[in-house]
Design a protein around this motif. Structure first.
Motif, mmCIF file in Angstrom:
data_model
loop_
_atom_site.group_PDB
_atom_site.id
_atom_site.type_symbol
_atom_site.label_atom_id
_atom_site.label_comp_id
_atom_site.label_asym_id
_atom_site.label_seq_id
_atom_site.Cartn_x
_atom_site.Cartn_y
_atom_site.Cartn_z
ATOM 1 N N ASP A 1 0.750 -1.038 0.221
ATOM 2 C CA ASP A 1 0.135 -0.045 0.127
ATOM 3 C C ASP A 1 0.874 1.109 0.049
ATOM 4 O OD1 ASP A 1 -2.215 -1.741 -0.028
ATOM 5 O OD2 ASP A 1 -2.324 -1.567 2.206
ATOM 6 N N LEU B 1 3.272 1.556 -1.876
ATOM 7 C CA LEU B 1 3.795 2.156 -3.254
ATOM 8 C C LEU B 1 2.917 2.897 -4.007
ATOM 9 C CD1 LEU B 1 5.313 -1.424 -4.040
ATOM 10 C CD2 LEU B 1 6.382 0.359 -2.999
ATOM 11 N N ASP B 2 3.682 3.756 -4.862
ATOM 12 C CA ASP B 2 2.602 4.404 -5.980
ATOM 13 C C ASP B 2 2.381 3.460 -7.148
ATOM 14 O OD1 ASP B 2 5.292 4.775 -7.114
ATOM 15 O OD2 ASP B 2 5.516 6.733 -6.534
ATOM 16 N N ASP B 3 1.686 3.950 -7.919
ATOM 17 C CA ASP B 3 1.413 3.414 -9.051
ATOM 18 C C ASP B 3 2.713 3.042 -9.865
ATOM 19 O OD1 ASP B 3 -1.044 3.404 -8.370
ATOM 20 O OD2 ASP B 3 -1.879 5.104 -9.684
ATOM 21 N N ALA B 4 3.576 4.111 -10.045
ATOM 22 C CA ALA B 4 4.825 3.870 -10.929
ATOM 23 C C ALA B 4 5.609 2.796 -10.366
ATOM 24 C CB ALA B 4 5.663 5.175 -11.119
ATOM 25 N N GLN B 5 5.694 2.578 -9.049
ATOM 26 C CA GLN B 5 6.706 1.636 -8.458
ATOM 27 C C GLN B 5 5.807 0.079 -8.605
ATOM 28 O OE1 GLN B 5 6.671 3.569 -4.443
ATOM 29 N NE2 GLN B 5 8.963 3.457 -4.828
ATOM 30 N N LYS B 6 4.604 0.059 -8.427
ATOM 31 C CA LYS B 6 3.728 -1.140 -8.651
ATOM 32 C C LYS B 6 4.057 -1.499 -10.328
ATOM 33 C CE LYS B 6 0.225 -0.479 -5.196
ATOM 34 N NZ LYS B 6 -1.237 -0.084 -5.007
ATOM 35 N N HIS B 7 4.133 -0.661 -11.084
ATOM 36 C CA HIS B 7 4.252 -0.917 -12.674
ATOM 37 C C HIS B 7 5.712 -1.417 -12.814
ATOM 38 C CE1 HIS B 7 3.878 -0.837 -16.984
ATOM 39 N NE2 HIS B 7 5.103 -0.145 -17.108
ATOM 40 N N ARG B 8 6.778 -0.937 -12.027
ATOM 41 C CA ARG B 8 7.801 -1.360 -12.128
ATOM 42 C C ARG B 8 8.285 -2.753 -11.502
ATOM 43 N NH1 ARG B 8 13.183 2.619 -10.603
ATOM 44 N NH2 ARG B 8 14.799 1.090 -11.270
ATOM 45 N N ARG C 1 5.749 -4.995 -11.397
ATOM 46 C CA ARG C 1 5.298 -6.007 -12.374
ATOM 47 C C ARG C 1 6.378 -6.214 -13.670
ATOM 48 N NH1 ARG C 1 0.608 -2.911 -11.149
ATOM 49 N NH2 ARG C 1 -1.065 -3.872 -10.283
#
Length: 861
Positions: free
Chosen positions: A660, A662-669, A671
């Motif tokens: 929770d 992490l921001d969206d960019a970190q989650k994308h990274r 993945r």
């Protein structure tokens, strides 16, 4: 009587008397020599055949007849000599056997009556001189000296008997004991006994003569007819049983045996075995060394041409006393004993009438007792034989003889069993040689010889197997100054062979001595191996380094197995933990200690590089996470999460992951790094396979991490009480792999999305609208091995809530309705309220009996 020259060639052993007789035989137009043993007759036969040709030389013994038409030179046993033959040359060997209690009368008859037209030769001991002067005054006596010196060497321990020695014992049991001890101390020995067939004796003598073994264990049968390359004769005893009593050997008997030591001009020694209680007296030693023996004053005699008009006259003549003071009545031999036993039986005596039948009956009673059964037992065998020979055609039937021979054609059994069969087949070989006893004599004789040959080969193999340790013999013979030339090889199964004999195995770089090797040979085996293995190990080390550098595949490739590195099926190194999960160290197996230090260093470096490449290949998904965790632009939250996932083996529960933050960019990274964000877990799918998990488990344990287990890939759901294996999560009483759990939850959410519709109208103005209810199909969960209880637990963990519809009257008689579900978003762990269980406040009502999904509703609030 012929007017030819009579010459007596007398002297000790090793004087070349037999060689002289063979030369004189070949110098005449025809002739015959009578020998005491079938073995010696066969040996001389082969020598004469090489000179005169096989079509002109005959071999005549009781069990074997080779008589080409027109053969002019004959080699015979003394008993098989033709007393009426008209030949230019005649010789009798070992004529001093006229003093033998059992066979003496045969040799005496040949000495007195066998004459050649041109020359007669009598070969024997110097002790015969007085008897020959008395019985054959016209004979010229020639004394031949021994070519070499025979001297006493004193007692010696069996373990210190010199090579090329013969140990003489006087019982089969003692022969076996001595041979077994020599097998342990010196690698084995050849065995020669009177009970062996000539083929077996020849094969055993060849073992000794060829140098394959350095020792020969024999009975007193060695004293006659065997030409051996013996340097020392050791007596295991000086007494023997002569058939009547146990007595001390006579000096001529001692000299006959001791004289086997030394050959031609090579000196020999004799002595006793220390610790056996047998010692030569000074007088015996002097007599043997100087070849001075008490003269023979009398020889045993029996009428060789008894009357055969009736049994009474036959027995009377055979028991008659001689008419010369130089002759003595022969003791009752077994043939006479059998004759008297059978003649006393009226049923047999009535069948023996007339001169021809009496002579035939005497021939049958003269059948040798090859089986050494004694007079009574041998008489029963002869009686059965006479029953067939005295009736009908007077010959044994083809089927009967063939059947008896076939019964003995069995090569199984131990040494004693084979010896018994050989003795029995020799009796039938003797019978088959008589054309007036057997139909199809040549065929039956050939069958009997073939069976005897097979039995003899089998007996030779048993004796060699029991008393010869070829491996120890090879090592003892070749270790020493020329040990560097000893051929050492490794076969396809990693067996180390020294001159073709297996001495151990080379597992990887560790040499293991053959566990079957006796303790006394283990030192020799290690000495031979240590002398030659370094070169073999160096070549093996070069092959290992090459396989590591080339990342070889198949059988040649190193294998990572648990904490070991295995090469060609053997562990050659241990993996040890380093400072980092991906930086383990390699410790070489102690078996590589025979290699030089520089070679060991090269192997360690090659294995370390190979191991790091294997880690990068097998744990590539996890290695990507570890490398990303070192990047500064990833942010502290993502770096901390990635480090936690690496430490956990690529699987991390979502509620403790810090996702929770992490921001969206970190989650994308994340993945893009191969991490899948599930409803309950974060995981790397590529790390859920057994091989990567196994590698991570080993490295984690070596680095001090928690030891875990890896579940079988064939069972996604497992019943277990302990902590879940790596890559699994608990679902009630079972464990389910995280990707399988996510697949079930994804199917549940898909089902919820299809059932979602407009919210239902509230029950009252004050009640909140109800969430959509939907029904789940448990088939997929059941196919994974999950129980309904475990499935319900998993759904509850994901935020699903079971709801049981009320029982409606119109459905009273229909099938029970499955529970319906609704979903509530899960709260954060710190905000969740305690769940209510069955019987607690807030629990759902238990559905009516018979509902197969009642378990789900019962467990979930």
């Amino acid at each position: 009587m012929h007017d030819g020259v009579i010459k007596a060639v007398l002297g000790p052993t090793n004087t070349g008397k037999t060689h002289l007789a063979v030369e004189r035989l070949c110098a005449h137009s025809s002739g015959a020599i009578g020998f005491p043993l079938r073995l010696l007759a066969r040996e001389v036969y082969e020598r004469v055949v090489a000179i005169k040709g096989a079509d002109k030389v005959a071999l005549v013994t009781g069990e074997e007849r080779i008589e080409p038409p027109g053969a002019r030179w004959k080699l015979c046993t003394a008993e098989a000599m033709d007393r009426d033959a008209d030949l230019a040359f005649m010789a009798i060997d070992e004529a001093q056997l006229g003093a033998d209690r059992e066979r003496g009368h045969v040799f005496t008859d040949r000495l007195l009556n066998m004459r050649g037209r041109e020359e007669t030769m009598i070969l024997g001991s110097s002790a015969l001189a007085p008897v020959i002067d008395t019985l054959i005054p016209e004979a010229e006596i020639v004394t031949r000296p021994r070519f070499s010196t025979l001297s006493h060497a004193g007692p010696v321990k069996l373990s210190r008997v010199p090579p090329r020695s013969a140990i003489v014992a006087f019982s089969a049991e003692q022969v076996y004991v001595v041979a077994e001890m020599l097998r342990r101390f010196r690698g084995g020995a050849a065995v020669v006994m009177g009970a062996l067939s000539p083929q077996t004796r020849n094969a055993q003598v060849e073992l000794f003569q060829s140098g394959e073994v350095d020792y020969l264990v024999a009975t007193d049968a060695i004293g006659m007819g065997l030409n051996l390359d013996v340097a020392h004769v050791a007596f295991a005893g000086l007494t023997k049983f002569d058939g009547v009593r146990r007595r001390r050997l006579t000096i001529p008997e001692m000299a006959q045996i001791a004289g086997r030591a030394g050959r031609h001009q090579k000196d020999g020694t004799f002595g006793t075995l220390a610790g056996e209680g047998a010692e030569f007296t000074e007088d015996e030693i002097f007599a043997i060394e100087e070849h001075r023996f008490a003269p023979l004053n009398r020889l045993f005699w029996r009428d060789a041409r008894p009357r055969t008009d009736n049994l009474g006259h036959l027995i009377s003549d055979l028991e008659a006393a001689p008419h010369d003071d130089a002759l003595a009545a022969a003791p009752e031999a077994i043939d006479l004993s059998v004759l008297k036993i059978l003649s006393s039986d009226p049923a047999i005596a009535d069948t023996v009438r007339g001169r021809a039948m009496v002579k035939r009956f005497w021939d049958v009673c003269s059948l040798p007792d090859f089986r050494s059964l004694g007079a009574d037992n041998h008489a029963r065998f002869v009686a059965r034989l006479w029953q067939d020979l005295s009736k009908g055609t007077g010959r044994l039937g083809h089927d009967f003889v063939a059947g008896k021979i076939a019964e003995l054609d069995q090569t199984s059994g131990d040494i004693d069993t084979l010896q018994g069969r050989i003795a029995a087949i020799r009796s039938w070989a003797y019978i088959a040689q008589r054309p007036d006893w057997v139909l199809n004599r040549e065929e039956m004789a050939e069958r009997a010889r073939a069976v005897e040959t097979r039995l003899s080969d089998a007996l030779h193999a048993r004796l060699t197997e029991r008393f010869v340790n070829r491996r120890t013999t090879v090592l003892l013979r070749k270790l020493g100054a020329d040990a560097g030339l000893l051929p050492v090889t490794i076969d396809d199964e990693n067996a180390v062979l020294v001159d073709g004999e297996e001495i151990g195995r080379l597992d990887g770089f560790r040499f293991e001595v053959d566990p079957q090797a006796r303790l006394e040979t283990r030192r020799l085996l290690l000495a031979a191996a240590e002398r030659h293995l370094p070169g073999l190990l160096q070549r093996r080390a070069e092959a290992l380094v090459a396989d590591c550098a080339a990342d070889a595949s198949g059988d040649a490739a190193p294998v990572w197995r648990d904490a070991d590195i295995v090469w060609h099926g053997t562990a050659i190194a241990k993996i040890e933990g380093g400072r980092r999960l991906f930086g383990p160290q390699v410790r070489l197996d102690p078996g590589l200690g025979l290699l030089p230090a520089p070679t060991r260093t090269r192997i360690a470096e090659a294995l370390t590089e190979w191991l790091h490449r294997a880690i990068s290949r097998d744990l590539k998904p996890l290695r990507r996470l570890a490398d990303a965790a070192q990047e500064k632009d990833a942010g502290p939250e993502l770096r901390a999460l990635l480090i936690a996932m690496v430490d956990a083996g690529g699987v991390l529960a979502r509620d403790v992951s810090g996702l929770d933050a992490l921001d969206d960019a970190q989650k994308h990274r994340m993945r893009k790094l191969g991490v899948k964000i599930g409803a309950l877990d974060l995981f790397v799918p590529a790390m859920l396979r057994p091989a990567p998990l196994q590698r991570w488990t080993v490295l984690s344990a070596l680095c001090g991490g928690m030891k875990s287990t890896v579940a079988s890939p064939f069972s996604p759901a497992r019943d277990a009480d302990g902590p879940p294996p790596v890559g699994y999560r608990r679902a009630g009483p079972q464990h389910v792999r995280v990707d399988m759990a996510e697949r079930l939850l994804a199917a549940a959410h898909e089902r919820r999305a299809r059932w979602a519709g407009p919210p239902r109208r509230p029950r009252s103005n004050r009640a909140a609208p109800r969430t959509p209810r939907f029904t789940l199909d448990p088939t997929q969960a059941l196919s994974m091995g999950l129980t309904t209880q475990s499935y319900a637990h998993l759904l509850r963990e994901a935020g699903f809530v079971a709801d049981v519809p009320p029982a409606l009257p119109d459905r009273m008689f229909g099938p029970p309705a499955p529970p319906r579900w609704h979903w509530k978003p899960r709260r954060r762990p710190d905000a969740r309220r305690p769940r209510a269980g069955p019987g607690k406040p807030g629990a759902r009502a238990v559905p009516r009996a018979g509902n197969p999904f009642g378990e789900l509703a019962q467990l979930l609030p």
